[in-house]
Write a protein that holds these residues in place. Structure first.
Motif, PDB file in Angstrom:
ATOM      1  N   GLY A  98     -17.001  11.463 -24.163  1.00 39.11           N
ATOM      2  CA  GLY A  98     -16.410  12.808 -24.113  1.00 39.11           C
ATOM      3  C   GLY A  98     -15.847  13.274 -25.439  1.00 39.11           C
ATOM      4  O   GLY A  98     -15.175  14.297 -25.501  1.00 39.11           O
ATOM      5  N   ASN A 155     -11.142  14.778 -29.720  1.00 40.60           N
ATOM      6  CA  ASN A 155     -11.239  15.269 -28.345  1.00 40.60           C
ATOM      7  C   ASN A 155     -10.816  16.728 -28.396  1.00 40.60           C
ATOM      8  O   ASN A 155      -9.668  17.040 -28.738  1.00 40.60           O
ATOM      9  CB  ASN A 155     -10.313  14.453 -27.438  1.00 40.60           C
ATOM     10  N   THR A 166     -10.268  18.876 -26.175  1.00 40.03           N
ATOM     11  CA  THR A 166      -9.290  19.341 -25.177  1.00 40.03           C
ATOM     12  C   THR A 166      -7.874  18.940 -25.581  1.00 40.03           C
ATOM     13  O   THR A 166      -6.962  19.757 -25.582  1.00 40.03           O
ATOM     14  CB  THR A 166      -9.617  18.760 -23.790  1.00 40.03           C
TER      15      THR A 166
HETATM   16  C1  LIG Z   1     -10.579  14.438 -23.648  1.00 46.09           C
HETATM   17  O1  LIG Z   1      -9.604  13.604 -23.082  1.00 46.09           O
HETATM   18  C2  LIG Z   1      -9.411  13.786 -21.711  1.00 46.09           C
HETATM   19  C3  LIG Z   1      -8.201  12.939 -21.302  1.00 46.09           C
HETATM   20  O2  LIG Z   1      -8.364  11.610 -21.757  1.00 46.09           O
HETATM   21  C4  LIG Z   1     -10.686  13.403 -20.988  1.00 46.09           C
HETATM   22  O3  LIG Z   1     -10.557  13.579 -19.600  1.00 46.09           O
HETATM   23  C5  LIG Z   1     -11.826  14.284 -21.495  1.00 46.09           C
HETATM   24  O4  LIG Z   1     -13.041  13.872 -20.910  1.00 46.09           O
HETATM   25  C6  LIG Z   1     -11.934  14.153 -23.003  1.00 46.09           C
HETATM   26  N1  LIG Z   1     -12.978  15.012 -23.540  1.00 46.09           N
HETATM   27  C7  LIG Z   1     -12.989  16.345 -23.480  1.00 46.09           C
HETATM   28  C8  LIG Z   1     -14.147  17.026 -24.139  1.00 46.09           C
HETATM   29  O5  LIG Z   1     -12.126  16.987 -22.913  1.00 46.09           O
END
Ligand SMILES: *[C@@H]1O[C@H](CO)[C@@H](O)[C@H](O)[C@H]1NC(C)=O
Ligand SMILES: *[C@@H]1O[C@H](CO)[C@@H](O)[C@H](O)[C@H]1NC(C)=O
Ligand SMILES: *[C@@H]1O[C@H](CO)[C@@H](O)[C@H](O)[C@H]1NC(C)=O
Ligand SMILES: *[C@@H]1O[C@H](CO)[C@@H](O)[C@H](O)[C@H]1NC(C)=O
Ligand SMILES: *[C@@H]1O[C@H](CO)[C@@H](O)[C@H](O)[C@H]1NC(C)=O
Length: 458
Positions: free
Chosen positions: A362, A380, A382
């Motif tokens: 992710g 990340n 998010t």
């Molecule tokens: C970012 O981190 C969160 C919490 O760990 C996760 O659920 C998510 O899949 C990650 N990636 C994105 C693109 O949000």
């Protein structure tokens, strides 16, 4: 029902019917406009499997053992001489098929190894360039794993086991076959060929057959380089795959659909084998990487040809930092066993991911991919967390990340660090962070490489 629920319901209906009615014409502009289903970018790590009649001789003097039959005809007698010596002068390549016994083939065990490696998808050679199919193809009569060899629908069995482990199952399929008489006749008709009997009678039937029977989440084409996509019927196939097939919502494909398409058309780009561009590639891409130097099992490969786990993890990190997925290949032997040295590598990667998984799965490329050849980054989008991967531990214990902008509220964590002795952080203006990791017991440090997580940094 209140107004809000009604709105949701309407929106929902709109989006469902919208995706249902989505159809793609058989031209590249239209096909390329389809976004990759989101799962593929999230998962980052897959296992490639090269398995076929070539797994029996498992021999190459260099590189690719899955090219054995081709080498038999084209390497000036080296492979032929070896075969004559060990199997006799009248032995034909086809005689290896009954020896493809798969006595120890256990698809649940394979799937469980893949699951433990942290991989989220698998890509199996349903047919390589030799034309032998790992399922009972009507277009490959007596040259398939059900009728000649182990008597097993390998594609079917492995698909079931892999899906039962919650992983995505993908199928590799070679467009060309070195020695298929129909393909050879097409090639003789002109350049480009003026007839496409092989495509109409064999290839397109096989591609539809594997999609309808096994519903793969990836169709990974290869062996495209001798002809344009017009000849292969690739656009017609993809138009059906994206618009009308049972996997139209989930399926992802690569870019090997004609000699003009690589890096231009299709789904994710693949470049060459073991593709490691070393810089950000903005179109989704995949590095199909070998552990040693062959995709198919090569018994002739010495132990030192196999890259160690730390090197493979570094290749994996660099791939993800540059926007790619990592498709690591294993070559099972003719008994159906994945050699232990390959399984060891997979388990190590699984261990790495169990400690550092959130920096990989992710994640997205950061604004800078690397600071040196040994420090790479992901983020990340998010949470805004930045992940820094260092391949080495500096002699003074000070890790210098001169691209990261920190502040008083910046928090750092080293994944897998077990000591109570704290890590200290110093931030600089206008940018740069130094992290001091104290000297503690070696068993308190993580294995392989050092992965830091930064919060409130930019
Ligand atoms: C970012 O981190 C969160 C919490 O760990 C996760 O659920 C998510 O899949 C990650 N990636 C994105 C693109 O949000
Ligand atoms: C491709 O298909 C689209 C959608 O039907 C159409 O609008 C477009 O004109 C086609 N392009 C070509 C080059 O045929
Ligand atoms: C086979 O021999 C020819 C002529 O000497 C040479 O050009 C070619 O590279 C050789 N091929 C291989 C695979 O060794
Ligand atoms: C990043 O890595 C690539 C590939 O190894 C290398 O060519 C490049 O110089 C590195 N960038 C920096 C800033 O060191
Ligand atoms: C960070 O640490 C490195 C290595 O010890 C050092 O060379 C550098 O000067 C430090 N950065 C700053 C801004 O002091």
């Amino acid at each position: 029902m209140n107004k809000y629920t009604l709105l949701l319901l309407l929106l929902n209906t709109f989006f469902i019917s919208n995706t249902k009615s989505q159809s793609y014409n058989a031209n590249w502009t239209d096909l390329n406009s389809r976004p990759n289903p989101g799962w593929y970018d999230q998962v980052k790590f897959g296992i490639f499997i090269h398995f076929g009649v070539y797994s029996v001789p498992a021999f190459a003097t260099h590189d690719y053992a899955e090219w054995y039959w081709y080498n038999l005809v084209n390497d000036n007698g080296t492979t032929q001489k070896w075969q004559d010596q060990h199997f006799g002068e009248h032995f034909q390549y086809q005689d290896f098929a009954p020896m493809f016994n798969c006595r120890l083939f256990n698809p649940d065990e394979w799937a469980s190894i893949f699951q433990k490696s942290g991989a989220k998808y698998v890509v199996l050679t349903s047919k390589h360039h030799e034309g032998y199919t790992l399922w009972k193809s009507d277009q490959s009569w007596s040259w398939n794993s059900v009728e000649n060899g182990p008597g097993i629908d390998i594609v079917g069995k492995l698909t079931n086991s892999v899906k039962a482990q919650g992983l995505h199952m993908g199928l590799y399929h070679s467009l060309y076959e070195w020695f298929n008489p129909l393909y050879l006749a097409d090639k003789k008709s002109g350049n480009p060929p003026t007839q496409n009997t092989y495509v109409k009678e064999v290839l397109l039937n096989q591609l539809r057959d594997i999609v309808l029977k096994y519903e793969p989440d990836i169709v990974w084409a290869d062996g495209e380089w001798e002809q344009y996509s017009d000849y292969w019927g690739s656009k017609e196939f993809l138009s059906w795959l994206y618009s009308d097939s049972p996997v139209k919502e989930t399926v992802v494909v690569n870019d090997r659909w004609g000699k003009e398409t690589r890096g231009v058309d299709g789904g994710f780009y693949t470049g060459g084998d073991n593709w490691q561009p070393g810089h950000l590639v903005t179109h989704k891409w995949e590095n199909c990487q070998t552990i040693g130097s062959s995709y198919g099992y090569n018994e002739n490969e010495p132990a030192e040809a196999y890259q160690d786990s730390t090197i493979l993890i570094q290749e994996f990190v660099e791939t993800v930092a540059c926007g790619g997925n990592f498709l690591l290949d294993v070559g099972p032997n003719a008994e159906g066993v994945i050699p232990n040295n390959m399984v060891d590598r997979l388990y190590d990667i699984g261990k790495f991911l169990s400690i550092n998984g959130e920096s990989i799965y992710g994640s997205s490329p950061w604004r800078i991919q690397n600071q040196t050849q040994s420090i790479w980054f992901t983020t990340n989008t998010t949470t805004g967390a930045i992940y820094a991967f260092s391949y080495y531990f500096p002699e003074d214990g000070v890790f210098n990340f001169n691209e990261i902008i920190g502040s008083k509220s910046t928090i750092v964590e080293l994944f897998g660090y077990k000591s109570k002795n704290p890590i200290t952080i110093e931030t600089y203006q206008p940018k740069g962070i130094n992290i001091t990791v104290p000297f503690v017991s070696p068993s308190d440090y993580p294995p392989f490489i050092y992965v830091f997580k930064f919060i409130n940094a930019y």
